[in-house]
Design a protein around this motif. Structure first.
Motif, PDB file in Angstrom:
ATOM      1  N   GLY A 233       4.654  88.341 -14.491  1.00 53.31           N
ATOM      2  CA  GLY A 233       3.931  89.381 -15.193  1.00 53.31           C
ATOM      3  C   GLY A 233       2.639  89.783 -14.516  1.00 53.31           C
ATOM      4  N   LEU A 236       3.411  92.206 -11.592  1.00 54.65           N
ATOM      5  CA  LEU A 236       4.445  93.208 -11.846  1.00 54.65           C
ATOM      6  C   LEU A 236       4.020  94.610 -11.448  1.00 54.65           C
ATOM      7  N   LEU A 237       2.869  95.040 -11.915  1.00 52.25           N
ATOM      8  CA  LEU A 237       2.486  96.438 -11.757  1.00 52.25           C
ATOM      9  C   LEU A 237       1.926  96.701 -10.366  1.00 52.25           C
ATOM     10  N   LEU A 246      -0.006  95.308 -18.548  1.00 54.18           N
ATOM     11  CA  LEU A 246       1.090  94.619 -19.232  1.00 54.18           C
ATOM     12  C   LEU A 246       0.501  93.815 -20.392  1.00 54.18           C
ATOM     13  N   ILE A 249       5.590  90.349 -22.927  1.00 49.95           N
ATOM     14  CA  ILE A 249       7.001  90.348 -22.555  1.00 49.95           C
ATOM     15  C   ILE A 249       7.784  89.909 -23.784  1.00 49.95           C
ATOM     16  N   PRO A 259       2.604  86.018 -20.904  1.00 53.18           N
ATOM     17  CA  PRO A 259       3.276  87.072 -20.143  1.00 53.18           C
ATOM     18  C   PRO A 259       2.898  87.100 -18.661  1.00 53.18           C
ATOM     19  N   ARG A 260       1.673  86.767 -18.312  1.00 53.23           N
ATOM     20  CA  ARG A 260       1.251  86.865 -16.909  1.00 53.23           C
ATOM     21  C   ARG A 260       1.914  85.804 -16.032  1.00 53.23           C
ATOM     22  N   LEU A 270       9.194  95.153 -21.975  1.00 50.02           N
ATOM     23  CA  LEU A 270       7.803  95.037 -21.552  1.00 50.02           C
ATOM     24  C   LEU A 270       6.938  95.959 -22.399  1.00 50.02           C
ATOM     25  N   VAL A 272       3.596  97.758 -22.512  1.00 46.86           N
ATOM     26  CA  VAL A 272       2.528  98.145 -21.589  1.00 46.86           C
ATOM     27  C   VAL A 272       1.627  99.169 -22.262  1.00 46.86           C
TER      28      VAL A 272
END
Length: 589
Positions: A233, A236-237, A246, A249, A259-260, A270, A272
């Motif tokens: 996580g 991800l971006l 984010l 999850i 999540p991270r 997800l 966001v």
């Protein structure tokens, strides 16, 4: 202090705490307060139920229906379209405020703002003007226009009803008008200055956008071939994507705890947050998907699909329910792609989030579905749009009936409650409104709130609690004269209104105002006018008045924008009230 006094103070303290905390809707708090008063025998059964039969409660319900007559006939749309043709920003703002104030003097403020809001946004965008320069003035104009007549706001009617219940003379329909017009002129002049120097310029949305400047929470699905699979996580971006965060999850309908540090798997959802263009860029880059709920909506392709925004209106039947509860996609034939809320503390699947007033839903919908949503009083469709066709016959009848109600009540030929009830019957008999439209038009939350808080005022008077508070207040400022006491009443009401319902604050202060006037041997009218005007004009926070909440979301404002623009206007009105109320309503009858 007697036992009844002590119990009344305890109920009062509990009610104020619940109103301020917003842990429960105001109407629920009002009903709990009513139940407590009955249980503790602080009011009789007849007194407890008097709120439901109060002229204020019945008149407010009737005025909702009369307002709906104008709204459903398309009369207000015609006015809004006329405003939208103005090309100069200063003139658009001036005409918008004056017309909104005039309309709000006779119909429900929320209904007026709900109709004008999307039209003003569209007009601003069409003329390359920032909507943020217009929407706060729209809300404020509806408020100071509402104090011009007895029927302009439910608060005016509440104050009038409580005064009559206490054996005092009430108000005529136009008794507020001379003072109210001064407030309208002063408020309009101030806002013409404020819109240029104090209101934020949040830019002009692109025509392809719906005109909203906020950030959304969006739920995205991870399909089998997504580039997000296997990534943690925290990584991800992509770095070249703008403002996207984010939040959570979701796996098998459960929110994962970290999540991270979690690896993303196919089938995850997800949550966001960010601006819509940035979210869409990240979605395409990672090959994520929106959840295509209600697959039968694919049959609407021949109608053409569009992105649109709809705001949850005050009094909406959707408030407190989730998208899943109301089966939103099937009922409205529209998919919710994102949710905008100023307090973006959303940590659960979007279809499970209880909706609140001011929430803005980003919709993927066929064009025909927008007509269904525009017909729903619980939703305000934002952005440029085709207007509901105006029926000349229905418009003239709705306007004529409302005019007749005001004229008959103003001439003293009939009480306002009787005239309003007859007006509602005429709307139904002449088929300006259908019965189901009339029922839907009434905001039952306001009705229950009024019915619940009126007995609290009775308990404050019966127990002597109001007189005790008045004596303490007089002991502190009474030596400075009646004008200083009037100022305290006005400021007390204003402060309460910024943190709780305006009707609730008025119900609490009216008994104190009456007891204060009696203790000083003065006419109660100037003090009651102070309560009515102060509770009906609340500018300094976005949560203090329903129209403020509506434009808060629609304009993309921050909390501090209302403080910066609204607090000086509150101070101006306080000075005007202290100087002018004694001149229009002398302390000695």
């Amino acid at each position: 202090m007697t036992p009844d006094m002590l119990l009344t103070f305890l109920v009062l303290a509990g009610a104020v705490a619940l109103f301020v905390s917003e842990k429960m809707p105001p109407e629920v708090v009002a009903m709990l307060t009513l139940a407590a008063l009955l249980t503790l025998r602080l009011v009789s059964t007849e007194e407890a139920l008097s709120g439901f039969s109060s002229p204020a409660t019945v008149t407010v319900a009737a005025m909702f229906v009369l307002s709906a007559g104008l709204q459903h006939s398309g009369s207000l749309n015609r006015l809004g379209e006329a405003i939208a043709r103005i090309r100069w920003g200063w003139l658009l703002a001036l005409v918008m405020m004056l017309l909104t104030a005039a309309v709000s003097a006779f119909i429900n403020n929320t209904a007026a703002v709900a109709v004008f809001l999307p039209l003003i946004i569209a007009a601003a965008v069409a003329n390359n003007l920032p909507p943020s320069k217009f929407l706060i003035p729209l809300s404020y104009a509806a408020q100071f226009g509402g104090v011009c007549t007895l029927i302009g706001t439910s608060t005016n009617l509440l104050v009038d009803s409580m005064a009559r219940q206490a054996g005092h003379e009430g108000f005529t329909i136009f008794e507020f008008s001379r003072l109210g017009l001064v407030f309208v002129v002063a408020g309009t002049l101030y806002l013409m200055f404020a819109r240029r120097f104090l209101l934020p310029d949040l830019g002009v949305p692109q025509r392809a956008d719906s005109g909203h400047a906020g950030r959304y929470v969006v739920e995205l699905l991870v399909p089998d071939r997504s580039g997000a699979i296997g990534k943690r996580g925290a990584e991800l971006l992509p770095h070249d994507i703008g403002d996207v965060v984010l939040l959570e999850i979701i796996r098998a309908r459960s929110v994962l705890p970290s999540p991270r540090g979690t690896d993303i798997e196919a089938g995850d959802r997800l949550l966001v947050r960010g601006s819509w263009p940035d979210i869409e860029a990240a979605r395409r880059k990672l090959r994520l998907a929106h959840d295509n709920v209600a697959t039968d909506l694919e049959d609407d392709v021949e109608d053409g699909r569009v992105y649109a925004e709809a705001m949850v209106a005050p009094g909406s039947h959707l408030v407190g329910l989730s998208l899943a509860d109301v089966r939103f996609a099937h009922v409205y034939r529209a998919r919710v792609q994102g949710l905008h809320r100023h307090r973006l503390s959303i940590r659960q699947p979007l279809d499970q989030v209880p909706l609140a007033v001011g929430d803005v839903l980003l919709l993927d919908a066929p064009e025909s579905a927008l007509d269904l949503m525009r017909a729903d009083p619980g939703l305000v469709v934002m952005g440029e749009r085709e207007q509901t066709r105006t029926s000349i016959r229905r418009s003239l009848l709705a306007l004529g009936i409302l005019t007749a109600v005001v004229a008959v009540a103003g001439a003293g030929l009939m009480s306002i409650v009787a005239a309003a009830i007859i007006g509602c019957c005429m709307l139904l008999l002449l088929r300006v409104l259908k019965p189901e439209e009339a029922y839907a038009a009434i905001d039952w939350r306001v009705v229950l709130l009024l019915a619940g808080v009126l007995p609290l005022g009775i308990a404050l008077q019966n127990s002597g609690a109001a007189a005790l508070i008045a004596d303490v207040s007089i002991g502190l400022v009474g030596g400075l004269g009646p004008v200083a006491t009037l100022a305290v009443i006005y400021v007390m009401t204003s402060l309460l209104t910024e943190i709780m319902s305006n009707n609730a604050s008025a119900a609490l202060v009216v008994p104190i105002a009456i007891a204060t006037a009696e203790s000083l041997g003065l006419d109660s009218k100037p003090f009651l006018v102070a309560v009515a005007f102060s509770a009906s004009t609340s500018f300094a926070t976005p949560i203090s008045y329903q129209t403020n909440t509506m434009v808060y979301a629609a304009g993309g404002y921050r909390f501090r924008d209302f403080v910066k623009v609204g607090l000086p206007l509150n101070l101006i009105f306080i000075v005007l009230a202290i100087v002018l109320i004694p001149r229009h309503f002398p302390f000695h009858a």
